[in-house]
Design an enzyme around this catalytic site. Structure first.
Site, PDB file in Angstrom:
ATOM      1  N   HIS A 219       4.282 -73.553 -33.387  1.00 46.60           N
ATOM      2  CA  HIS A 219       5.018 -72.485 -34.274  1.00 46.60           C
ATOM      3  C   HIS A 219       3.993 -71.946 -35.374  1.00 46.60           C
ATOM      4  CE1 HIS A 219       5.847 -76.275 -36.595  1.00 46.60           C
ATOM      5  NE2 HIS A 219       5.974 -75.529 -37.613  1.00 46.60           N
TER       6      HIS A 219
ATOM      7  N   HIS B 299       3.804 -72.157 -38.639  1.00 48.25           N
ATOM      8  CA  HIS B 299       3.558 -72.474 -40.073  1.00 48.25           C
ATOM      9  C   HIS B 299       2.062 -73.131 -40.189  1.00 48.25           C
ATOM     10  CE1 HIS B 299       8.108 -73.429 -40.958  1.00 48.25           C
ATOM     11  NE2 HIS B 299       7.745 -72.216 -41.126  1.00 48.25           N
TER      12      HIS B 299
ATOM     13  N   ASP C 159       0.500 -75.581 -41.324  1.00 46.13           N
ATOM     14  CA  ASP C 159       0.339 -77.011 -41.048  1.00 46.13           C
ATOM     15  C   ASP C 159       0.281 -77.072 -39.669  1.00 46.13           C
ATOM     16  OD1 ASP C 159       3.026 -76.747 -41.187  1.00 46.13           O
ATOM     17  OD2 ASP C 159       3.220 -78.708 -41.480  1.00 46.13           O
ATOM     18  N   HIS C 160       0.510 -76.032 -38.725  1.00 44.21           N
ATOM     19  CA  HIS C 160       0.381 -76.240 -37.250  1.00 44.21           C
ATOM     20  C   HIS C 160      -0.419 -75.421 -36.563  1.00 44.21           C
ATOM     21  CE1 HIS C 160       3.874 -79.390 -36.884  1.00 44.21           C
ATOM     22  NE2 HIS C 160       3.988 -78.774 -38.079  1.00 44.21           N
TER      23      HIS C 160
ATOM     24  N   HIS D 281      14.008 -74.156 -37.197  1.00 42.14           N
ATOM     25  CA  HIS D 281      13.089 -74.366 -37.939  1.00 42.14           C
ATOM     26  C   HIS D 281      12.578 -73.130 -38.183  1.00 42.14           C
ATOM     27  CE1 HIS D 281      10.121 -76.670 -40.236  1.00 42.14           C
ATOM     28  NE2 HIS D 281       9.193 -76.197 -39.577  1.00 42.14           N
TER      29      HIS D 281
ATOM     30  N   ASP E 261       8.259 -79.067 -35.116  1.00 39.89           N
ATOM     31  CA  ASP E 261       9.017 -79.550 -36.126  1.00 39.89           C
ATOM     32  C   ASP E 261      10.336 -79.140 -35.783  1.00 39.89           C
ATOM     33  OD1 ASP E 261       6.758 -79.984 -37.573  1.00 39.89           O
ATOM     34  OD2 ASP E 261       7.150 -78.553 -39.178  1.00 39.89           O
TER      35      ASP E 261
ATOM     36  N   HIS F 229       5.554 -84.272 -36.894  1.00 34.27           N
ATOM     37  CA  HIS F 229       4.990 -84.965 -38.114  1.00 34.27           C
ATOM     38  C   HIS F 229       5.527 -86.668 -37.933  1.00 34.27           C
ATOM     39  CE1 HIS F 229       4.124 -81.810 -40.865  1.00 34.27           C
ATOM     40  NE2 HIS F 229       5.147 -80.996 -40.230  1.00 34.27           N
TER      41      HIS F 229
END
Length: 249
Positions: A54, A56, A58-59, A111, A132, A171
């Site tokens: 996805h 975001h 942090d990905h 999410h 996520d 995560h």
């Protein structure tokens, strides 16, 4: 097929997916290229692609760095507008091959409204990279989607995968997730055993779909103890209440 977890940032996982038969590797959510690239290079195999779960940061935030180091990679994902470097837009149910590996894209909203889980088969070996959407013992916060979206993603789509499918989440939230799960289903013996086992584990990946069906409260919305804890019986409402409880845990 071999999966190498690569811890990134404070609690993220990137993954290096090794196709030993074809002699290729792919990477999933390589947010920190400085940590992922040495693992790729240690395989002595050619890097072919990035699978992005996805948008975001942090990905997907490492995509451009990976492309700078390895020009010409194919970048897969579900959101052309928001995933850096995307070259191959995926839709629900799209199937493709990477070397000898068979891959199916599963749209899993909740999410976000464009998340993709990657279900990958190598003969009898099966894995899903769940980003996520599905965590070990939990699920992602509902930033863009609805409880109905997440219920469909978890309990219609991912729950339908073979129970021995290994789950690699985005995560390392497992210990906190399982502590919370015990507050809503304290009499679940399997959950107690898993929580105890995971307390000492540095890396809790992988789980399996079967383990999640037995321990993850977001995939057990039909269970009487969880319905009692939420005061609801409709599966979507149960999930919504459990999500609110977890947000405040």
């Amino acid at each position: 097929m071999k999966v190498i977890p690569v811890p990134c940032l404070s609690d993220n996982y990137a993954y290096v997916l090794v196709d030993e038969k074809a002699g290729y590797v792919s990477v999933i959510d390589p947010v920190e290229p400085s940590k992922v690239i040495p693992v790729v290079e240690s395989t002595n195999l050619e890097l072919k692609s990035i699978l992005t779960t996805h948008h975001h940061a942090d990905h997907s935030g490492g995509n451009n760095g990976m492309l700078k180091a390895f020009p010409g990679l194919t970048v897969y994902g579900g959101d052309r507008a928001r995933i850096p470097g995307l070259t191959k837009q995926l839709n629900d149910g799209d199937e493709f091959k990477l070397g000898s590996l068979s891959i199916r894209a599963i749209q899993t909203f909740g999410h976000t409204t464009s998340s993709i889980c990657y279900y990958i088969q190598d003969s009898d070996d099966k894995v899903v990279f769940s980003g996520d959407t599905l965590f070990v013992g939990g699920c992602g916060r509902l930033f863009e989607g609805t409880p109905q979206d997440m219920h469909t993603s978890l309990n219609k789509k991912l729950a339908a995968l073979p129970k021995d499918t290994k789950v690699y989440a985005g995560h390392e939230y497992t210990r906190n997730n399982l502590r919370f799960a015990l507050t809503v289903e304290p009499n679940n013996k399997t959950l107690k055993e898993k929580a105890q086992r995971c307390e000492a584990a540095q890396c809790t990946m992988p789980s399996t779909i079967g383990e999640e069906l037995a321990t993850n409260p977001f995939m057990r919305v039909d269970q009487p103890d969880i319905q009692k804890a939420t005061g609801a019986t409709d599966p979507v409402e149960v999930l919504a209440v459990v999500r609110r409880m977890k947000d405040n845990f």
